[in-house]
Design a protein around this motif. Structure first.
Motif, PDB file in Angstrom:
ATOM      1  N   ALA A  73      35.564  44.896  75.679  1.00  0.00           N
ATOM      2  CA  ALA A  73      35.994  44.871  74.280  1.00  0.00           C
ATOM      3  C   ALA A  73      35.729  46.225  73.636  1.00  0.00           C
ATOM      4  O   ALA A  73      34.781  46.927  73.996  1.00  0.00           O
ATOM      5  N   ILE A  74      36.606  46.556  72.678  1.00  0.00           N
ATOM      6  CA  ILE A  74      36.446  47.751  71.859  1.00  0.00           C
ATOM      7  C   ILE A  74      36.165  47.291  70.433  1.00  0.00           C
ATOM      8  O   ILE A  74      36.854  46.400  69.922  1.00  0.00           O
ATOM      9  N   PHE A  75      35.162  47.877  69.814  1.00  0.00           N
ATOM     10  CA  PHE A  75      34.875  47.589  68.406  1.00  0.00           C
ATOM     11  C   PHE A  75      35.106  48.864  67.597  1.00  0.00           C
ATOM     12  O   PHE A  75      34.714  49.959  68.010  1.00  0.00           O
ATOM     13  N   PHE A  76      35.753  48.693  66.449  1.00  0.00           N
ATOM     14  CA  PHE A  76      36.065  49.849  65.615  1.00  0.00           C
ATOM     15  C   PHE A  76      36.081  49.405  64.159  1.00  0.00           C
ATOM     16  O   PHE A  76      36.204  48.206  63.866  1.00  0.00           O
ATOM     17  N   PRO A  77      35.935  50.348  63.224  1.00  0.00           N
ATOM     18  CA  PRO A  77      35.868  49.980  61.806  1.00  0.00           C
ATOM     19  C   PRO A  77      37.105  49.209  61.368  1.00  0.00           C
ATOM     20  O   PRO A  77      38.239  49.624  61.596  1.00  0.00           O
ATOM     21  N   LYS A  78      36.882  48.079  60.729  1.00  0.00           N
ATOM     22  CA  LYS A  78      37.987  47.253  60.247  1.00  0.00           C
ATOM     23  C   LYS A  78      38.785  48.010  59.192  1.00  0.00           C
ATOM     24  O   LYS A  78      38.227  48.638  58.301  1.00  0.00           O
ATOM     25  N   GLY A  79      40.096  47.970  59.339  1.00  0.00           N
ATOM     26  CA  GLY A  79      40.959  48.646  58.388  1.00  0.00           C
ATOM     27  C   GLY A  79      41.259  50.084  58.720  1.00  0.00           C
ATOM     28  O   GLY A  79      42.059  50.725  58.039  1.00  0.00           O
ATOM     29  N   ARG A  81      43.253  52.678  60.235  1.00  0.00           N
ATOM     30  CA  ARG A  81      44.626  52.632  60.712  1.00  0.00           C
ATOM     31  C   ARG A  81      44.826  53.381  62.026  1.00  0.00           C
ATOM     32  O   ARG A  81      45.847  53.202  62.710  1.00  0.00           O
ATOM     33  N   ARG A  82      43.874  54.228  62.394  1.00  0.00           N
ATOM     34  CA  ARG A  82      44.015  54.935  63.667  1.00  0.00           C
ATOM     35  C   ARG A  82      44.071  53.971  64.842  1.00  0.00           C
ATOM     36  O   ARG A  82      44.610  54.306  65.900  1.00  0.00           O
ATOM     37  N   PHE A  83      43.486  52.787  64.669  1.00  0.00           N
ATOM     38  CA  PHE A  83      43.360  51.870  65.790  1.00  0.00           C
ATOM     39  C   PHE A  83      44.346  50.711  65.720  1.00  0.00           C
ATOM     40  O   PHE A  83      44.196  49.718  66.413  1.00  0.00           O
ATOM     41  N   SER A 219      47.445  59.116  68.384  1.00  0.00           N
ATOM     42  CA  SER A 219      48.533  58.648  67.528  1.00  0.00           C
ATOM     43  C   SER A 219      48.294  59.024  66.069  1.00  0.00           C
ATOM     44  O   SER A 219      49.242  59.154  65.285  1.00  0.00           O
ATOM     45  N   ALA A 220      47.023  59.213  65.714  1.00  0.00           N
ATOM     46  CA  ALA A 220      46.677  59.567  64.335  1.00  0.00           C
ATOM     47  C   ALA A 220      46.848  61.060  64.071  1.00  0.00           C
ATOM     48  O   ALA A 220      47.019  61.475  62.924  1.00  0.00           O
ATOM     49  N   ILE A 221      46.798  61.875  65.132  1.00  0.00           N
ATOM     50  CA  ILE A 221      46.934  63.334  64.985  1.00  0.00           C
ATOM     51  C   ILE A 221      47.916  63.854  66.046  1.00  0.00           C
ATOM     52  O   ILE A 221      47.522  64.608  66.951  1.00  0.00           O
ATOM     53  N   PRO A 222      49.188  63.444  65.973  1.00  0.00           N
ATOM     54  CA  PRO A 222      50.141  63.824  67.030  1.00  0.00           C
ATOM     55  C   PRO A 222      50.361  65.323  67.147  1.00  0.00           C
ATOM     56  O   PRO A 222      50.764  65.810  68.207  1.00  0.00           O
ATOM     57  N   GLU A 223      50.067  66.053  66.091  1.00  0.00           N
ATOM     58  CA  GLU A 223      50.289  67.494  66.114  1.00  0.00           C
ATOM     59  C   GLU A 223      49.126  68.264  66.728  1.00  0.00           C
ATOM     60  O   GLU A 223      49.229  69.485  66.946  1.00  0.00           O
ATOM     61  N   GLN A 224      48.017  67.582  67.005  1.00  0.00           N
ATOM     62  CA  GLN A 224      46.815  68.246  67.515  1.00  0.00           C
ATOM     63  C   GLN A 224      46.452  67.671  68.874  1.00  0.00           C
ATOM     64  O   GLN A 224      46.547  66.465  69.102  1.00  0.00           O
ATOM     65  N   SER A 225      46.049  68.546  69.785  1.00  0.00           N
ATOM     66  CA  SER A 225      45.632  68.078  71.099  1.00  0.00           C
ATOM     67  C   SER A 225      44.219  67.491  71.015  1.00  0.00           C
ATOM     68  O   SER A 225      43.471  67.753  70.066  1.00  0.00           O
ATOM     69  N   ILE A 226      43.875  66.681  72.009  1.00  0.00           N
ATOM     70  CA  ILE A 226      42.546  66.058  72.087  1.00  0.00           C
ATOM     71  C   ILE A 226      41.887  66.473  73.387  1.00  0.00           C
ATOM     72  O   ILE A 226      42.519  66.465  74.455  1.00  0.00           O
TER      73      ILE A 226
END
Length: 288
Positions: A73-79, A81-83, A219-226
């Motif tokens: 399972a993955i847990f992430f902050p509710k709300g 939008r990145r996820f 997906s939240a920063i399509p213009e920047q590499s990770i």
């Protein structure tokens, strides 16, 4: 001028960020604090439970996502939008309260704990070997096996998705073919950790969970590499380390685990939290 890549750090806990002998992370705390100031996520990817990781996050004031029970399972902050990408993949998402002050969203990849327990019973029958899982062991027995502080035992017992079990001595850890075949027959998965093997759902895995989170951030920063860094110490970290740009092996007191030491990956100069801190600092300097 080219934009610097966004950095994500994925890390195992036991024997990696946390010392293997005492579960402390003192040597890594200054680096963790610096990463927080730089807004570089440090994402636990662990066999530990949601409650165990929630307790650690409170201690280090972390609000980053985390992956539990070997990628179940993955847990992430509710709300956040990145996820939202999790919904695109048809994953099961539910709100989950980890503590009174913070509500997280859960993305489930694995099976339920009841399913894992039933599978362990079937596995024991299939192998004709008595297998002891967490659900069969007393708190005192778990403390003897894990070395966890007494107040941490209930957190480790609060399992939601997987069942760790003691590897039978009749099956050598480095030759798990017999075990793997029996587990696959049940439609489940198994990963080998430092102290236990872990029976997990067929769609769970550290590698899959890490790749989903990377995709969500991208997906939240399509213009920047990770640029991704992963740190682990045992075979159950293999999928995670294969999913990142820079895999780093944290050695134990006797050196790097044989299953990880011959892959050409970077090996930290010291074990535990001190080795973790040195390796992360070096990785960030090289990335710059």
């Amino acid at each position: 001028m080219a934009t610097s890549p966004a950095v994500l750090i994925f890390t195992d806990l036991d024997g990696t960020l946390l010392n293997a002998d005492d579960y402390r992370y003192d040597a890594a705390l200054p680096v963790l604090q610096a990463l927080h100031r730089q807004q570089i996520p440090v994402i636990p990817v662990t066999s530990k439970t949601r409650r165990e990781v929630a307790a650690l996050r409170q201690q280090i004031a972390s609000h980053d996502p985390f992956i539990v029970e070997n990628g179940s399972a993955i847990f992430f902050p509710k709300g956040d939008r990145r996820f939202d990408l999790a919904a695109v993949h048809g994953l099961i998402t539910d709100p989950a309260d980890t503590d009174p002050t913070e509500t997280l969203q859960m993305c489930r990849l694995g099976c339920t704990y009841d399913e894992a327990r039933r599978a362990l019973v079937e596995l024991s029958r299939s192998l004709n070997i008595p297998l002891q899982g967490f659900g069969d062991l007393s708190a005192a027995a778990l403390q003897d096996l894990t070395g966890l502080p007494w107040d941490a035992i209930p957190l480790a017992q609060a399992r939601d998705f997987t069942e760790p079990f003691v590897m039978p001595k009749t099956i050598h850890p480095d030759q798990p073919d017999q075990l793997d075949a029996a587990v696959q027959q049940l439609g489940m998965g198994v990963v080998v950790g430092d102290r236990f093997s872990h029976l997990i759902g067929p769609h769970a895995g550290k590698g899959r969970a890490v790749r989903l989170l990377i995709a969500a951030y991208q997906s939240a920063i399509p213009e920047q590499s990770i640029y991704t860094i992963g740190l682990g110490n045992s075979p159950n970290d293999l999928e995670m380390l294969e999913a990142v740009d820079l895999p780093v092996v944290i050695p134990g007191s006797a050196g790097a685990h044989p299953a990880l030491s011959d892959r050409g990956w970077q090996i930290a100069p010291e074990s535990g939290s001190r080795g973790w801190a040195i390796a992360v600092q070096q990785a960030l300097q090289e990335n710059r």
